[in-house]
Scaffold this motif. Structure first.
Motif, mmCIF file in Angstrom:
data_model
loop_
_atom_site.group_PDB
_atom_site.id
_atom_site.type_symbol
_atom_site.label_atom_id
_atom_site.label_comp_id
_atom_site.label_asym_id
_atom_site.label_seq_id
_atom_site.Cartn_x
_atom_site.Cartn_y
_atom_site.Cartn_z
ATOM 1 N N PRO A 185 0.808 -1.371 0.074
ATOM 2 C CA PRO A 185 -0.100 0.129 0.075
ATOM 3 C C PRO A 185 0.973 1.135 0.129
ATOM 4 O O PRO A 185 0.179 2.266 -0.685
ATOM 5 N N THR A 238 3.186 6.573 -2.462
ATOM 6 C CA THR A 238 2.456 7.698 -1.612
ATOM 7 C C THR A 238 3.789 8.396 -0.945
ATOM 8 O O THR A 238 3.128 9.514 -0.639
ATOM 9 N N ASN A 276 -11.462 3.992 -8.533
ATOM 10 C CA ASN A 276 -10.413 4.323 -7.896
ATOM 11 C C ASN A 276 -10.003 3.055 -7.147
ATOM 12 O O ASN A 276 -9.944 3.011 -5.815
ATOM 13 N N TYR A 277 -9.605 2.024 -7.738
ATOM 14 C CA TYR A 277 -9.157 0.696 -6.969
ATOM 15 C C TYR A 277 -7.988 0.909 -6.274
ATOM 16 O O TYR A 277 -7.948 0.153 -5.087
ATOM 17 N N LEU A 278 -7.105 1.675 -6.558
ATOM 18 C CA LEU A 278 -5.714 1.687 -5.809
ATOM 19 C C LEU A 278 -6.096 2.554 -4.683
ATOM 20 O O LEU A 278 -5.426 1.998 -3.578
ATOM 21 N N GLY A 279 -6.700 3.805 -4.757
ATOM 22 C CA GLY A 279 -6.973 4.491 -3.482
ATOM 23 C C GLY A 279 -7.654 3.853 -2.374
ATOM 24 O O GLY A 279 -7.504 3.779 -1.398
ATOM 25 N N MET A 280 -8.663 2.879 -3.076
ATOM 26 C CA MET A 280 -9.342 2.001 -2.017
ATOM 27 C C MET A 280 -8.849 0.938 -1.477
ATOM 28 O O MET A 280 -8.794 0.866 -0.232
ATOM 29 N N ARG A 327 -5.972 1.252 -0.580
ATOM 30 C CA ARG A 327 -4.686 1.983 0.188
ATOM 31 C C ARG A 327 -5.244 2.258 1.647
ATOM 32 O O ARG A 327 -4.581 2.752 2.791
ATOM 33 N N GLN A 328 -6.890 2.224 1.870
ATOM 34 C CA GLN A 328 -7.259 2.509 3.036
ATOM 35 C C GLN A 328 -7.412 1.483 3.918
ATOM 36 O O GLN A 328 -7.364 0.428 3.863
#
Length: 533
Positions: free
Chosen positions: A155, A159, A250-254, A256-257
């Motif tokens: 993740p 960033t 936004n699968y990547l942002g999802m 990373r949560q």
């Protein structure tokens, strides 16, 4: 045996010769078409093992595995060929993904056929369960009969936040090997990793060549029925179609949560594979120089002798010669072994030279050695691993992959300084190179391991030129038939320097009483402490 917390004073090293002529001979031989890409279980293995045995014998080194130079490594060779497209089905549409172009898949199961039908696709983020990070991408889902879709790397990648996992530095959780293992632990029927060149560290062409054809694994007790029925990759364009069809933008942002929960994609996967398998034995090649004072303490040099053999043709060439990867490392190890064999006064500790098999298939030869060590791990002082020693000429730097892990950094720094060079950490920690060569298996069982070579600043042409050459080689030649030895394009000055440096580190370790330690922040420290107690 005495362990201490800091390296002792440096040992004066003898003058030795790392011969450019011999390096050329070793590489041109091992990377020739005659050796057929050095795939285990092939005629290429027989030629390679015979060559290595003869070299060690000619040096006067002792057999390193009892009265033999060979350590048998029991493997299973599996060739799984999809007989259908990978069919991704929803209520509204059907996606047909083409083998090699859009997906690759294999199985570790020792069986004749694999059939996956209408397996529910579940997006499982990065496929990570890491209690120390408070992270569980599988929380609340029963994966039985389902296929996990997971992202490559960690993740934190991209960033720029070094406190989020390890930022751009890949952890073991980011490796494809871990993701396949965790999906199996979760009981998944299948697992698909979404390929993306930057976080993966290599382009789709590497996936296409490395995850197709015959594959090797250590022989499993349960025929690998505890593994997923299939393990695969999907190209980024196809993955984006799947996510779009599922209404996920936004699968990547999802993913990373920190509160991410698995999401059913409302789609199913179906795939059939025909499987051929063969139980067979490959060989690690081991030679020994017995120490004069402390023969039961050991320094181990390692390099993998294998490559990926004969595979899919590229521009009419189907032999994947593996000149840089890793005829170069084997050649340097042979020259270091030759230098040790010629010493008038033998080192105090024993020095072992270990050419391992099946690195390209998942570090299998070194994994087998680590699980079945010939020499006690608690008496093994250090491992020095060689994998891909550059032919771009002399380098100002010594790049240490996994810098910060152990006191071997200080040994490397001292040896580099003696050559007028400087030491730097791996500039691409996001690619997880520390987990991608044989030193990693020594680290996992607690043996401090060094993986270092010059690769970042050519002495005359500078950093940018070197960076461009590295990137171009990775893009065009890594795991391709074009990784060939071309005499007039190879500059051996850097290889000679690195060979001398790695000899000097091993010589110093072999002539002192120190046992280098893992640093307090290393995840391998506990394994070493346990082995020494």
């Amino acid at each position: 045996m005495g362990a201490c917390n800091s390296p002792q004073a440096e040992t004066e090293t003898p003058d030795i010769e790392i011969s450019e002529e011999e390096l050329r001979t070793h590489i041109s031989t091992l990377a020739s078409d005659e050796f057929e890409g050095r795939m285990p279980f092939s005629a290429g293995e027989e030629k390679t093992v015979g060559y290595l045995e003869a070299q060690f014998q000619n040096m006067g080194l002792e057999p390193g595995s009892g009265d033999s130079y060979l350590q048998a490594v029991p493997l299973v060779e599996i060739e799984a060929v999809p007989t259908t497209d990978l069919i991704i089905q929803s209520d509204e549409e059907e996606l047909k993904l083409t083998y090699r172009d859009n997906f690759v898949a294999l199985t570790r199961r020792v069986t004749d056929q694999v059939e996956v039908k209408d397996s529910e696709l579940v997006f499982c983020g990065f496929g990570i369960v890491a209690p120390e990070y408070g992270w569980n991408d599988y929380e609340g889902v029963d994966m039985k009969g389902k296929t996990a879709v997971v992202l490559v790397n960690d993740p934190g990648f991209g960033t720029q936040d070094s406190s989020f996992f390890k930022g751009n530095t890949m952890t073991y959780y980011g490796r494809w090997t871990y993701k396949y293992e965790e999906a199996a632990r979760q009981g998944a029927e299948g697992v698909i990793i979404v390929h993306n060149t930057a976080p993966a560290g290599y382009p789709w062409g590497v996936v296409r060549s490395s995850w197709t054809g015959k594959a090797l694994y250590l022989q499993p007790e349960d025929n690998n029925m505890s593994r997923c029925a299939f393990e695969g990759w999907v190209d980024i364009a196809s993955a984006q179609k799947i996510f779009q069809s599922a209404g996920i933008d936004n699968y990547l942002g999802m993913a990373r949560q920190a509160d991410f929960k698995p999401v059913s994609l409302g789609m199913t996967a179906s795939l059939s594979m025909e499987v051929d398998y063969e139980l067979a034995t490959s060989q690690n090649v081991v030679a020994k120089l017995t120490g004069s004072e402390y023969p039961d303490e050991y320094i181990i040099y390692s390099a993998h002798w294998d490559h990926i053999g004969v595979n899919e043709p590229v521009e009419g060439d189907s032999i994947y010669n593996g000149a840089l990867d890793n005829a170069s490392g084997v050649a340097v190890m042979l020259e270091i072994a030759n230098a040790f064999s010629k010493l008038e006064q033998k080192p105090e500790r024993s020095v072992i030279f270990l050419a391992v098999t099946a690195e390209e298939q998942g570090l299998l030869g070194s994994a087998y050695y680590a699980e079945n060590p010939i020499y006690p791990l608690d008496k093994t002082v250090a491992n020095i691993n060689m994998d891909g020693i550059w032919f771009l000429g002399p380098m100002k730097d010594l790049t240490v992959v996994g810098y910060g892990q152990s006191e071997l950094d200080e040994y490397a720094e001292a040896a580099a300084k003696a050559q007028g060079r400087y030491i730097i950490p791996d500039p691409q920690p996001e690619k997880g190179y520390f987990f991608r060569s044989d030193h990693f298996n020594f680290a996992k069982v607690g043996v401090p391991a060094l993986y270092a070579s010059g690769e970042s600043e050519q002495m005359e042409k500078g950093k940018e030129w070197t960076k461009e050459q590295n990137a171009a080689w990775t893009q065009k030649h890594y795991h391709q038939p074009s990784d060939e030895y071309i005499a007039d394009e190879w500059n051996f000055e850097g290889m000679v320097l690195d060979g001398e440096l790695l000899f000097n580190i091993g010589y110093r370790l072999a002539n002192e009483r120190n046992f280098p330690q893992w640093k307090s922040s290393s995840e391998f420290k506990a394994a070493r402490e346990n082995s020494l107690n």
